[in-house]
Design an enzyme around this catalytic site. Structure first.
Site, short mmCIF file in Angstrom:
data_model
loop_
_atom_site.label_atom_id
_atom_site.label_comp_id
_atom_site.label_asym_id
_atom_site.label_seq_id
_atom_site.Cartn_x
_atom_site.Cartn_y
_atom_site.Cartn_z
N HIS A 1 -7.20 -5.08 10.37
CA HIS A 1 -6.81 -4.96 8.66
C HIS A 1 -5.42 -5.60 8.22
CE1 HIS A 1 -4.57 -0.74 9.56
NE2 HIS A 1 -3.75 -1.77 9.64
N ASN B 1 -7.32 -3.34 14.50
CA ASN B 1 -8.75 -3.66 14.12
C ASN B 1 -8.84 -4.76 13.03
OD1 ASN B 1 -7.79 -2.74 11.64
ND2 ASN B 1 -9.13 -1.00 11.66
N ASP C 1 0.80 -1.14 0.02
CA ASP C 1 -0.13 -0.03 -0.03
C ASP C 1 0.78 1.29 0.05
OD1 ASP C 1 0.70 -0.41 2.51
OD2 ASP C 1 -0.99 -1.18 3.42
N GLU D 1 -9.70 -2.19 5.55
CA GLU D 1 -10.46 -1.90 6.76
C GLU D 1 -11.54 -2.99 6.99
OE1 GLU D 1 -8.54 -0.53 8.74
OE2 GLU D 1 -8.11 1.68 8.20
C1 F6R Z 1 1.38 -1.40 6.10
C2 F6R Z 1 0.22 -2.25 6.20
C3 F6R Z 1 -0.39 -2.55 7.45
C4 F6R Z 1 0.27 -2.63 8.60
C5 F6R Z 1 -0.45 -2.62 10.18
C6 F6R Z 1 0.38 -2.70 11.26
O1 F6R Z 1 2.10 -1.38 4.86
O2 F6R Z 1 0.14 -2.95 5.28
O3 F6R Z 1 -1.45 -3.43 7.51
O4 F6R Z 1 1.05 -3.75 8.50
O5 F6R Z 1 -1.25 -1.46 10.22
O6 F6R Z 1 1.06 -1.80 11.63
P1 F6R Z 1 2.25 -1.94 12.91
O7 F6R Z 1 3.06 -2.68 12.51
O8 F6R Z 1 2.89 -0.37 12.66
O9 F6R Z 1 1.37 -1.85 14.06
#
Ligand code: F6R
Length: 257
Positions: free
Chosen positions: A138, A136, A67, A143
Site C-alpha cells: 500500500h 502489502n 492520511d 490497500e
Molecule cells: C502513513 C502511510 C503508510 C505508511 C506505511 C509504512 O502515512 O501513508 O503508507 O507509509 O504503512 O509504514 P511504516 O513506515 O510504519 O512501516
C-alpha cells in the site's frame, strides 16, 4: 522510475531528507506531501537538524499529509496530527494553517475527503510527495485492490495493516480500521515522488512495486506510471530485486547520475 540502493536504512533516510531539503531550497514555497509511520522517523529527525542550522529554510512551505485515521480527534496521541506535530511541525515552527491533514473526527468523512482533495488543488497541487510502503504494497492507505485512479476517500484497512499499526497503540486501545487517504490518482498527480522503504519486511512489496506487473493488487506498482518517481531502499529491502545489478550500474551506491 529511479531505483537507488543504499547500504543501510540510515543512509537511505538521510538521502531522502537531503532531497527534500534540496527541493525546498530551490522552491521555498513548495507544497510537500508528507507520510507518517516508523520509516519516516529518521527522515524527520534529519529535517529537524537541518532546521536547527537553517531556521528560515522551511518558512514558506505548505504541507499535506497522506492520511488520517477515522474516529481519532487531532489531539489523540496516536492520530497522525499528533505524530506530525511531535516529529516535525512543532520543531519547524510551521503555521497550523499551512499544515494540512484530513480530519479523522469530521462528522461527514465523505465530505471531508472531497474538501481535502479540493484544498490540494487550491494550493496548486503537490510539488514533492514523500511516501512510505506497506508490507502489502500500500501507499497512503490505498490497500490492495484500490483503484489506480482513486481520489481522496475513506478506505477500510486490511487486517495486516491494522496489526502492523497496533505497535503504536497501547494494548487496551482499539486500533482504527478505517482512514481517510489520498487516492492513488491524487498521489500520481504530484509533480515529483520520493518513496522510502527500509528493512526486510518490505522486500516483497519493493520487488512487486518495481518489477511486478502494474496491478491494483500492489498499489505501489502505480508509481511505474509516474515520470518523476524515485525509490530509495536499503540493502534489506532490495533483496528480492532481480535487476539489482542494473540499478547499481546506473546509480552506484545510490548516486544520482
Ligand atoms: C502513513 C502511510 C503508510 C505508511 C506505511 C509504512 O502515512 O501513508 O503508507 O507509509 O504503512 O509504514 P511504516 O513506515 O510504519 O512501516
Amino acid at each position: 522510475m529511479k531505483i537507488l540502493i543504499f547500504p543501510d536504512a540510515q543512509t537511505a533516510s538521510l538521502e531522502t531528507a537531503r532531497r527534500i531539503m534540496t527541493r525546498v531550497a530551490t522552491m521555498p514555497k513548495a507544497v510537500l506531501g508528507l507520510a507518517t509511520g516508523g520509516t519516516m522517523e529518521p527522515v524527520y529527525t534529519a529535517l529537524r537538524s537541518a532546521f536547527a542550522q537553517h531556521p528560515m529554510a522551511f518558512s514558506g512551505i505548505t504541507t499535506f499529509n497522506l492520511d488520517e485515521y477515522i474516529g481519532l480527534h487531532p489531539d489523540h496521541p496516536q492520530s497522525y496530527h499528533c505524530y506530525m506535530k511531535k516529529h516535525l511541525f512543532a520543531a519547524l515552527q510551521l503555521p497550523v494553517a499551512r499544515t494540512h491533514l484530513p480530519r479523522g473526527d469530521a462528522p461527514d468523512p465523505d465530505a471531508e475527503s472531497a474538501r481535502y482533495e479540493d484544498a490540494i488543488l487550491q494550493a496548486g497541487g503537490i510539488d514533492l510527495q514523500l511516501l512510505g510502503l506497506g508490507a502489502n504494497g500500500h501507499i497512503g492507505f490505498n490497500e490492495p485492490t484500490s483503484s489506480l485512479t482513486s481520489r481522496t476517500r475513506i478506505k477500510t484497512l486490511t487486517r495486516s495493516t491494522v496489526a502492523a499499526n497496533a505497535r503504536f497503540f497501547s494494548e487496551d486501545e482499539r486500533v482504527p480500521d478505517t482512514a481517510i487517504t489520498m487516492g492513488i490518482g491524487t498521489i500520481l498527480d504530484a509533480k515529483q515522488i520520493l518513496l522510502l522503504a527500509t528493512g526486510a519486511a518490505k522486500k516483497d512489496a519493493v520487488a512487486k512495486m518495481i518489477e511486478g506487473p502494474l496491478s491494483a493488487a500492489c498499489p505501489a506498482s502505480a508509481l511505474q506510471l509516474h515520470r518523476h518517481a524515485t525509490i530509495l531502499v536499503d540493502e534489506a529491502a532490495a533483496t528480492d530485486l532481480k535487476l539489482r545489478v542494473y540499478y547499481e550500474t546506473v546509480h552506484p551506491s545510490g548516486a544520482d547520475k
